[in-house]
Design an enzyme around this catalytic site. Structure first.
Site, PDB file in Angstrom:
ATOM      1  N   ARG A   1      -4.404 -19.827  -4.595  1.00 36.19           N
ATOM      2  CA  ARG A   1      -2.971 -19.537  -4.541  1.00 36.19           C
ATOM      3  C   ARG A   1      -2.235 -20.586  -3.712  1.00 36.19           C
ATOM      4  O   ARG A   1      -2.742 -21.033  -2.694  1.00 36.19           O
ATOM      5  CB  ARG A   1      -2.741 -18.140  -3.940  1.00 36.19           C
ATOM      6  CG  ARG A   1      -2.913 -17.036  -4.954  1.00 36.19           C
ATOM      7  CD  ARG A   1      -2.978 -15.669  -4.324  1.00 36.19           C
ATOM      8  NE  ARG A   1      -2.006 -15.431  -3.264  1.00 36.19           N
ATOM      9  CZ  ARG A   1      -1.894 -14.282  -2.615  1.00 36.19           C
ATOM     10  NH1 ARG A   1      -2.688 -13.272  -2.939  1.00 36.19           N
ATOM     11  NH2 ARG A   1      -1.004 -14.124  -1.669  1.00 36.19           N
TER      12      ARG A   1
ATOM     13  N   ARG B   1       6.072  -3.503   3.486  1.00 35.05           N
ATOM     14  CA  ARG B   1       5.722  -4.550   4.436  1.00 35.05           C
ATOM     15  C   ARG B   1       6.722  -4.610   5.585  1.00 35.05           C
ATOM     16  O   ARG B   1       6.586  -5.442   6.481  1.00 35.05           O
ATOM     17  CB  ARG B   1       5.727  -5.889   3.722  1.00 35.05           C
ATOM     18  CG  ARG B   1       4.348  -6.440   3.433  1.00 35.05           C
ATOM     19  CD  ARG B   1       4.559  -7.774   2.761  1.00 35.05           C
ATOM     20  NE  ARG B   1       3.399  -8.608   2.817  1.00 35.05           N
ATOM     21  CZ  ARG B   1       2.487  -8.685   1.844  1.00 35.05           C
ATOM     22  NH1 ARG B   1       2.588  -7.931   0.778  1.00 35.05           N
ATOM     23  NH2 ARG B   1       1.478  -9.515   1.952  1.00 35.05           N
TER      24      ARG B   1
ATOM     25  N   ARG C   1     -10.523 -17.810  -0.853  1.00 32.62           N
ATOM     26  CA  ARG C   1     -10.036 -16.883  -1.893  1.00 32.62           C
ATOM     27  C   ARG C   1      -9.716 -17.645  -3.178  1.00 32.62           C
ATOM     28  O   ARG C   1      -9.088 -18.692  -3.149  1.00 32.62           O
ATOM     29  CB  ARG C   1      -8.783 -16.146  -1.406  1.00 32.62           C
ATOM     30  CG  ARG C   1      -8.083 -15.391  -2.541  1.00 32.62           C
ATOM     31  CD  ARG C   1      -7.287 -14.212  -2.085  1.00 32.62           C
ATOM     32  NE  ARG C   1      -6.113 -14.563  -1.313  1.00 32.62           N
ATOM     33  CZ  ARG C   1      -5.293 -13.652  -0.777  1.00 32.62           C
ATOM     34  NH1 ARG C   1      -5.550 -12.357  -0.928  1.00 32.62           N
ATOM     35  NH2 ARG C   1      -4.244 -14.034  -0.076  1.00 32.62           N
TER      36      ARG C   1
ATOM     37  N   LYS D   1      -7.076  -5.818   1.258  1.00 32.95           N
ATOM     38  CA  LYS D   1      -6.303  -4.708   0.680  1.00 32.95           C
ATOM     39  C   LYS D   1      -6.449  -4.656  -0.843  1.00 32.95           C
ATOM     40  O   LYS D   1      -6.684  -3.614  -1.414  1.00 32.95           O
ATOM     41  CB  LYS D   1      -4.795  -4.869   0.991  1.00 32.95           C
ATOM     42  CG  LYS D   1      -4.434  -4.883   2.446  1.00 32.95           C
ATOM     43  CD  LYS D   1      -2.921  -5.035   2.638  1.00 32.95           C
ATOM     44  CE  LYS D   1      -2.364  -6.345   2.113  1.00 32.95           C
ATOM     45  NZ  LYS D   1      -2.840  -7.557   2.813  1.00 32.95           N
TER      46      LYS D   1
ATOM     47  N   ARG E   1       2.151 -16.621   7.471  1.00 37.26           N
ATOM     48  CA  ARG E   1       2.064 -15.248   6.955  1.00 37.26           C
ATOM     49  C   ARG E   1       1.517 -14.297   8.015  1.00 37.26           C
ATOM     50  O   ARG E   1       1.933 -13.137   8.090  1.00 37.26           O
ATOM     51  CB  ARG E   1       1.211 -15.217   5.688  1.00 37.26           C
ATOM     52  CG  ARG E   1       1.954 -15.827   4.502  1.00 37.26           C
ATOM     53  CD  ARG E   1       1.035 -16.253   3.400  1.00 37.26           C
ATOM     54  NE  ARG E   1       0.335 -15.128   2.801  1.00 37.26           N
ATOM     55  CZ  ARG E   1      -0.779 -15.252   2.083  1.00 37.26           C
ATOM     56  NH1 ARG E   1      -1.304 -16.444   1.892  1.00 37.26           N
ATOM     57  NH2 ARG E   1      -1.345 -14.198   1.581  1.00 37.26           N
TER      58      ARG E   1
HETATM   59  P1  ADP Z   1      -1.760 -10.862   0.474  1.00 36.12           P
HETATM   60  O1  ADP Z   1      -2.664 -10.294  -0.596  1.00 36.12           O
HETATM   61  O2  ADP Z   1      -2.286 -12.109   1.034  1.00 36.12           O
HETATM   62  O3  ADP Z   1      -1.418  -9.860   1.529  1.00 36.12           O
HETATM   63  P2  ADP Z   1       0.396 -10.479  -1.379  1.00 36.12           P
HETATM   64  O4  ADP Z   1      -0.110 -10.862  -2.712  1.00 36.12           O
HETATM   65  O5  ADP Z   1       0.466  -9.036  -1.051  1.00 36.12           O
HETATM   66  O6  ADP Z   1      -0.436 -11.271  -0.271  1.00 36.12           O
HETATM   67  O7  ADP Z   1       1.835 -11.107  -1.141  1.00 36.12           O
HETATM   68  C1  ADP Z   1       2.081 -12.483  -1.341  1.00 36.12           C
HETATM   69  C2  ADP Z   1       3.515 -12.790  -0.968  1.00 36.12           C
HETATM   70  O8  ADP Z   1       4.399 -12.041  -1.820  1.00 36.12           O
HETATM   71  C3  ADP Z   1       3.923 -12.405   0.446  1.00 36.12           C
HETATM   72  O9  ADP Z   1       3.584 -13.420   1.387  1.00 36.12           O
HETATM   73  C4  ADP Z   1       5.437 -12.226   0.286  1.00 36.12           C
HETATM   74  O10 ADP Z   1       6.093 -13.488   0.220  1.00 36.12           O
HETATM   75  C5  ADP Z   1       5.542 -11.598  -1.096  1.00 36.12           C
HETATM   76  N1  ADP Z   1       5.505 -10.125  -1.007  1.00 36.12           N
HETATM   77  C6  ADP Z   1       4.561  -9.292  -1.527  1.00 36.12           C
HETATM   78  N2  ADP Z   1       4.838  -8.012  -1.251  1.00 36.12           N
HETATM   79  C7  ADP Z   1       6.006  -8.011  -0.525  1.00 36.12           C
HETATM   80  C8  ADP Z   1       6.798  -7.007   0.092  1.00 36.12           C
HETATM   81  N3  ADP Z   1       6.470  -5.689   0.029  1.00 36.12           N
HETATM   82  N4  ADP Z   1       7.932  -7.396   0.746  1.00 36.12           N
HETATM   83  C9  ADP Z   1       8.288  -8.689   0.810  1.00 36.12           C
HETATM   84  N5  ADP Z   1       7.563  -9.679   0.282  1.00 36.12           N
HETATM   85  C10 ADP Z   1       6.429  -9.365  -0.391  1.00 36.12           C
HETATM   86  P1  ADP Z   2      -5.492  -8.971   0.678  1.00 31.57           P
HETATM   87  O1  ADP Z   2      -5.135  -8.263  -0.596  1.00 31.57           O
HETATM   88  O2  ADP Z   2      -5.483  -8.068   1.867  1.00 31.57           O
HETATM   89  O3  ADP Z   2      -4.708 -10.209   0.899  1.00 31.57           O
HETATM   90  P2  ADP Z   2      -7.971  -9.703  -0.709  1.00 31.57           P
HETATM   91  O4  ADP Z   2      -8.478  -8.420  -1.234  1.00 31.57           O
HETATM   92  O5  ADP Z   2      -7.349 -10.646  -1.676  1.00 31.57           O
HETATM   93  O6  ADP Z   2      -6.996  -9.437   0.550  1.00 31.57           O
HETATM   94  O7  ADP Z   2      -9.163 -10.446   0.037  1.00 31.57           O
HETATM   95  C1  ADP Z   2      -8.979 -11.721   0.671  1.00 31.57           C
HETATM   96  C2  ADP Z   2     -10.204 -12.599   0.425  1.00 31.57           C
HETATM   97  O8  ADP Z   2     -11.341 -12.058   1.121  1.00 31.57           O
HETATM   98  C3  ADP Z   2     -10.632 -12.671  -1.042  1.00 31.57           C
HETATM   99  O9  ADP Z   2     -11.158 -13.946  -1.302  1.00 31.57           O
HETATM  100  C4  ADP Z   2     -11.697 -11.592  -1.165  1.00 31.57           C
HETATM  101  O10 ADP Z   2     -12.601 -11.879  -2.238  1.00 31.57           O
HETATM  102  C5  ADP Z   2     -12.375 -11.666   0.194  1.00 31.57           C
HETATM  103  N1  ADP Z   2     -12.856 -10.363   0.679  1.00 31.57           N
HETATM  104  C6  ADP Z   2     -12.336  -9.125   0.463  1.00 31.57           C
HETATM  105  N2  ADP Z   2     -13.041  -8.161   1.110  1.00 31.57           N
HETATM  106  C7  ADP Z   2     -14.027  -8.809   1.787  1.00 31.57           C
HETATM  107  C8  ADP Z   2     -15.082  -8.375   2.655  1.00 31.57           C
HETATM  108  N3  ADP Z   2     -15.252  -7.068   2.986  1.00 31.57           N
HETATM  109  N4  ADP Z   2     -15.898  -9.335   3.170  1.00 31.57           N
HETATM  110  C9  ADP Z   2     -15.700 -10.649   2.866  1.00 31.57           C
HETATM  111  N5  ADP Z   2     -14.744 -11.126   2.054  1.00 31.57           N
HETATM  112  C10 ADP Z   2     -13.905 -10.224   1.514  1.00 31.57           C
END
Ligand code: ADP
Ligand code: ADP
Ligand code: ZN
Length: 213
Positions: free
Chosen positions: A160, A88, A127, A13, A171
């Protein structure tokens, strides 16, 4: 244009949201990035959010909604934004809709980046994140030019705290229980678009661009 990114943790995302933000010149708003910046600066919000994030739980809706609504009320959001990691939960989505309705406005697209659970754990272990500018890398798929250093701002890259395998599994469970129902919610509103998130990031972006243009 107002866009929501949906998908499991690690689906890509953030990676896609940053590219969308650049192409369409709209802000990329990540609630996770906002929380992490607050944790880094040790603010009261950061201290509160960290308790939940470290366990892979969601930060309570009330707190998260307030942060998000403050952010989208800022001037740079007038022409739209791409939300990454919000909403979320169904209550978060409902509050956002209510606020937009008051402004005679609405979300244009909810883009679901679809990646099966099997791929997620592997992705997360590779990541690496820049806590200064929010850039994200993957040690195998999307490596920085210089190992451990952010291409964009030169800061040190870190894994992270919540990307440890055990927390990732929590998660994923939270995602299926609380966030996946949003797929139905936006399908009913006729704005859900699903893209295959397992292909190369450039191909995912091409699929998204085709939807938005
Ligand atoms: P990811 O990129 O792996 O989806 P995020 O960076 O979006 O993770 O979120 C990391 C953490 O921050 C989540 O596991 C949650 O604890 C918190 N968080 C982020 N966005 C929200 C939301 N909209 N509602 C509740 N918790 C959130
Ligand atoms: P989210 O915001 O949904 O948690 P991220 O954008 O941080 O996800 O991506 C999660 C991990 O996967 C990161 O290490 C990123 O560099 C990698 N990644 C993102 N898109 C791709 C893809 N299309 N193929 C392989 N790895 C990817
Ligand atoms: Zn950086």
């Amino acid at each position: 244009m107002k866009i929501i990114m949906l998908g499991a943790p690690g689906a890509g995302k953030g990676t896609q949201a940053k590219m969308i933000a650049e192409k369409f010149a709209i802000p990329h708003i990540s609630t996770g990035d906002i929380f992490r910046a607050n944790i880094k600066n040790n603010t009261p919000l950061g201290q509160e959010a960290k308790k939940y994030m470290d366990e892979g739980k969601l930060v309570p809706d009330e707190l998260t909604v307030k942060i998000l609504l403050d952010r989208v009320a800022q001037d740079d959001c007038k022409n739209g934004y791409v939300l990454d990691g919000f909403p979320r939960t169904i209550p978060q989505a409902e509050v956002l809709d209510q606020e937009l309705t008051k402004l005679n406005d609405q979300i244009d697209y909810a883009i679901d980046v679809d990646v099966p659970d099997e791929n997620i754990v592997k992705r997360m272990s590779g990541r690496r994140a820049c806590l200064t500018c929010g850039a994200t890398y993957h040690i195998e798929h999307i490596p920085p030019k210089q190992e451990g250093i952010c291409d964009k701002c030169g800061s040190e890259l870190v894994q992270r705290d919540d990307d440890k395998e055990e927390t990732v599994l929590n998660r994923l469970k939270v995602y299926h229980d609380q966030t996946q129902p949003l797929i139905d919610y936006y399908t009913k509103k006729n704005i859900l678009k699903t893209v295959d998130g397992t292909v190369d990031m450039k191909d995912v972006f091409a699929a998204i661009t085709a939807i938005l243009e």
